[in-house]
Scaffold this motif. Sequence first.
Motif, PDB file in Angstrom:
ATOM      1  N   ILE A   8       0.762  -1.255  -0.297  1.00 11.69           N
ATOM      2  CA  ILE A   8      -0.248  -0.455   0.143  1.00 11.69           C
ATOM      3  C   ILE A   8       1.044   1.276   0.214  1.00 11.69           C
ATOM      4  N   ASP A   9       0.917   1.700  -1.195  1.00  7.84           N
ATOM      5  CA  ASP A   9       1.600   3.151  -1.052  1.00  7.84           C
ATOM      6  C   ASP A   9       0.508   4.161  -0.872  1.00  7.84           C
ATOM      7  N   GLY A  10       1.765   4.976  -1.253  1.00  2.70           N
ATOM      8  CA  GLY A  10      -0.052   6.863  -1.173  1.00  2.70           C
ATOM      9  C   GLY A  10       1.205   8.287  -0.948  1.00  2.70           C
ATOM     10  N   TYR A  11       0.635   8.906  -0.740  1.00  2.91           N
ATOM     11  CA  TYR A  11       0.826   9.886  -0.556  1.00  2.91           C
ATOM     12  C   TYR A  11       0.697  10.317   0.777  1.00  2.91           C
ATOM     13  N   SER A  12       1.815  11.333   1.982  1.00  2.00           N
ATOM     14  CA  SER A  12       0.949  11.490   3.514  1.00  2.00           C
ATOM     15  C   SER A  12      -0.010  11.882   3.590  1.00  2.00           C
ATOM     16  N   ASP A 133       7.344   2.845  -1.502  1.00  2.00           N
ATOM     17  CA  ASP A 133       8.194   2.443  -2.189  1.00  2.00           C
ATOM     18  C   ASP A 133       7.915   1.594  -2.573  1.00  2.00           C
ATOM     19  N   ILE A 134       6.886   0.716  -2.258  1.00  2.00           N
ATOM     20  CA  ILE A 134       6.746  -0.700  -1.542  1.00  2.00           C
ATOM     21  C   ILE A 134       5.922  -1.804  -2.903  1.00  2.00           C
ATOM     22  N   GLY A 135       5.424  -0.997  -3.534  1.00  2.00           N
ATOM     23  CA  GLY A 135       4.888  -1.859  -4.972  1.00  2.00           C
ATOM     24  C   GLY A 135       5.843  -1.096  -5.862  1.00  2.00           C
ATOM     25  N   THR A 136       6.598  -0.794  -5.659  1.00  2.00           N
ATOM     26  CA  THR A 136       7.679  -0.467  -6.937  1.00  2.00           C
ATOM     27  C   THR A 136       8.917  -0.651  -6.576  1.00  2.00           C
ATOM     28  N   VAL A 137       9.740  -0.637  -5.010  1.00  2.00           N
ATOM     29  CA  VAL A 137      10.734  -1.136  -4.735  1.00  2.00           C
ATOM     30  C   VAL A 137      11.233  -2.622  -4.029  1.00  2.00           C
ATOM     31  N   VAL A 138      10.418  -2.241  -3.448  1.00  2.00           N
ATOM     32  CA  VAL A 138      10.375  -3.476  -2.132  1.00  2.00           C
ATOM     33  C   VAL A 138       9.767  -4.791  -2.226  1.00  2.00           C
ATOM     34  N   PHE A 139       8.436  -4.334  -3.423  1.00  2.00           N
ATOM     35  CA  PHE A 139       8.095  -5.962  -3.411  1.00  2.00           C
ATOM     36  C   PHE A 139       7.490  -5.874  -4.940  1.00  2.00           C
ATOM     37  N   GLU A 143       1.657  -9.626  -4.690  1.00  2.00           N
ATOM     38  CA  GLU A 143      -0.090  -9.723  -5.311  1.00  2.00           C
ATOM     39  C   GLU A 143      -0.691  -8.848  -5.612  1.00  2.00           C
ATOM     40  N   MET A 144      -1.030  -7.747  -4.807  1.00  2.00           N
ATOM     41  CA  MET A 144      -2.226  -6.974  -4.108  1.00  2.00           C
ATOM     42  C   MET A 144      -1.485  -5.767  -4.528  1.00  2.00           C
ATOM     43  N   LYS A 145      -1.472  -4.544  -5.188  1.00  2.00           N
ATOM     44  CA  LYS A 145      -0.827  -3.085  -5.100  1.00  2.00           C
ATOM     45  C   LYS A 145      -1.943  -1.949  -4.978  1.00  2.00           C
ATOM     46  N   VAL A 146      -1.507  -1.353  -3.687  1.00  2.00           N
ATOM     47  CA  VAL A 146      -2.873  -0.069  -3.844  1.00  2.00           C
ATOM     48  C   VAL A 146      -1.595   1.282  -3.873  1.00  2.00           C
ATOM     49  N   PHE A 147      -2.638   2.423  -4.599  1.00  2.00           N
ATOM     50  CA  PHE A 147      -1.735   4.015  -4.673  1.00  2.00           C
ATOM     51  C   PHE A 147      -3.088   4.156  -4.065  1.00  2.00           C
ATOM     52  N   VAL A 148      -2.965   4.889  -2.782  1.00  2.00           N
ATOM     53  CA  VAL A 148      -3.576   5.746  -1.919  1.00  2.00           C
ATOM     54  C   VAL A 148      -3.477   6.809  -2.447  1.00  2.00           C
ATOM     55  N   THR A 149      -4.618   8.021  -2.395  1.00  3.68           N
ATOM     56  CA  THR A 149      -4.613   9.244  -2.595  1.00  3.68           C
ATOM     57  C   THR A 149      -5.528   9.873  -2.089  1.00  3.68           C
ATOM     58  N   ALA A 150      -5.552  11.801  -1.860  1.00  5.54           N
ATOM     59  CA  ALA A 150      -6.450  12.013  -1.368  1.00  5.54           C
ATOM     60  C   ALA A 150      -6.408  13.494  -1.707  1.00  5.54           C
ATOM     61  N   ARG A 151      -7.572  14.833  -1.903  1.00  2.43           N
ATOM     62  CA  ARG A 151      -7.141  15.993  -2.246  1.00  2.43           C
ATOM     63  C   ARG A 151      -5.875  15.900  -1.198  1.00  2.43           C
ATOM     64  N   PRO A 152      -5.363  17.468  -1.577  1.00  2.00           N
ATOM     65  CA  PRO A 152      -3.974  17.676   0.202  1.00  2.00           C
ATOM     66  C   PRO A 152      -4.640  18.921   1.042  1.00  2.00           C
ATOM     67  N   GLU A 153      -5.643  19.165   0.756  1.00  2.00           N
ATOM     68  CA  GLU A 153      -6.680  19.435   1.355  1.00  2.00           C
ATOM     69  C   GLU A 153      -6.983  18.907   2.932  1.00  2.00           C
ATOM     70  N   GLN A 196       3.305   5.897  -8.347  1.00  2.00           N
ATOM     71  CA  GLN A 196       2.332   4.899  -8.392  1.00  2.00           C
ATOM     72  C   GLN A 196       2.962   3.682  -9.388  1.00  2.00           C
ATOM     73  N   ALA A 197       2.805   2.178  -9.146  1.00  2.00           N
ATOM     74  CA  ALA A 197       3.499   1.700 -10.104  1.00  2.00           C
ATOM     75  C   ALA A 197       2.006   1.148 -11.204  1.00  2.00           C
ATOM     76  N   ASP A 198       3.069   0.751 -12.038  1.00  2.00           N
ATOM     77  CA  ASP A 198       2.379   0.725 -13.312  1.00  2.00           C
ATOM     78  C   ASP A 198       0.949  -0.689 -13.084  1.00  2.00           C
ATOM     79  N   ASP A 199       1.409  -1.930 -12.113  1.00  4.92           N
ATOM     80  CA  ASP A 199      -0.403  -2.484 -11.818  1.00  4.92           C
ATOM     81  C   ASP A 199      -0.234  -2.062 -10.602  1.00  4.92           C
ATOM     82  N   ALA A 200      -0.455  -0.885 -10.468  1.00  4.58           N
ATOM     83  CA  ALA A 200      -1.391  -0.780  -8.990  1.00  4.58           C
ATOM     84  C   ALA A 200      -2.252  -0.211  -8.963  1.00  4.58           C
ATOM     85  N   MET A 201      -3.324  -0.053  -8.442  1.00  7.76           N
ATOM     86  CA  MET A 201      -5.026  -0.040  -8.435  1.00  7.76           C
ATOM     87  C   MET A 201      -4.550   1.371  -7.622  1.00  7.76           C
TER      88      MET A 201
END
Length: 227
Positions: A8-12, A133-139, A143-153, A196-201
């Motif tokens: 599970i990757d994404g912004y702070s 960098d879990i979906g791109t570098v570490v692993f 089998e499951m990759k999610v890239f989480v985001t939300a508006r900065p505000e 976002q990894a190419d194969d991440a949701m």
Amino acid sequence: MRKIIVAIDGYSSCGKSTMAKALARYAGYKYVDTGAMYRAVALAAIRKGVITSDSIDEERLRGLVETIRIDFMIVDGVQHTCLDGEDVESLIRTLEVGNGASRVSTIGFVRRKLVEMQQRMGDEKGIVMDGRDIGTVVFPAAEMKVFVTARPEIRAKRRYDELKSKGQEMPYEEVLKDVEDRDYRDTHRAESPLRQADDAMLFDNSDMTIEEQFDALKKIFEKCLVG
Ligand code: DC
């Protein structure tokens, strides 16, 4: 049953760790907060004067990274980060340490050391790991990759509320600026920039409740489990 690796990757401040923890509990998997590991390095470096507000002594940081021990323990059902055996969970959650973490995480030898530790933790699969960098570098084969985001505000408001609940009140505008600065650093650094990894949701949780996020995540997990 087959065990998988969940990245599970994404912004702070986008609620990655809340989502990751809930999924790990549901699946009976190990949970690893890799941001906490960068924060622990930063705390150790701040304490020893290796990083100050305007400089980093890379030679001393290298020695520090080679010798410190970072692990996790469970206190009342909650995961706490330990630095050389000391429970530093609350000490690493300040803005100062968060900023230090963002700075030390741009340094190649720090990343290599922590990535190596993280890969070892996933040897037996059955793990939910969150970070940048879990979906791109570490692993990259997770089998499951999610890239989480939300508006900065929205992320700034969540962090503002969290800091306030811990008695660390500060103006919302300052928190928003901090979120934006960190986004910039995380996505523009030379070493493993956040992407976002190419194969991440892609998972935008700006307008979702925690329950809605968890429901959606469970569905993705069940799908990935059967492959
Ligand atoms: O998720 P967090 O705010 O606790 O992370 C702190 C900092 O660590 C963040 O600015 C980016 C960095 N980080 C990273 O570079 N790679 C990771 N896998 C996790 C965190």
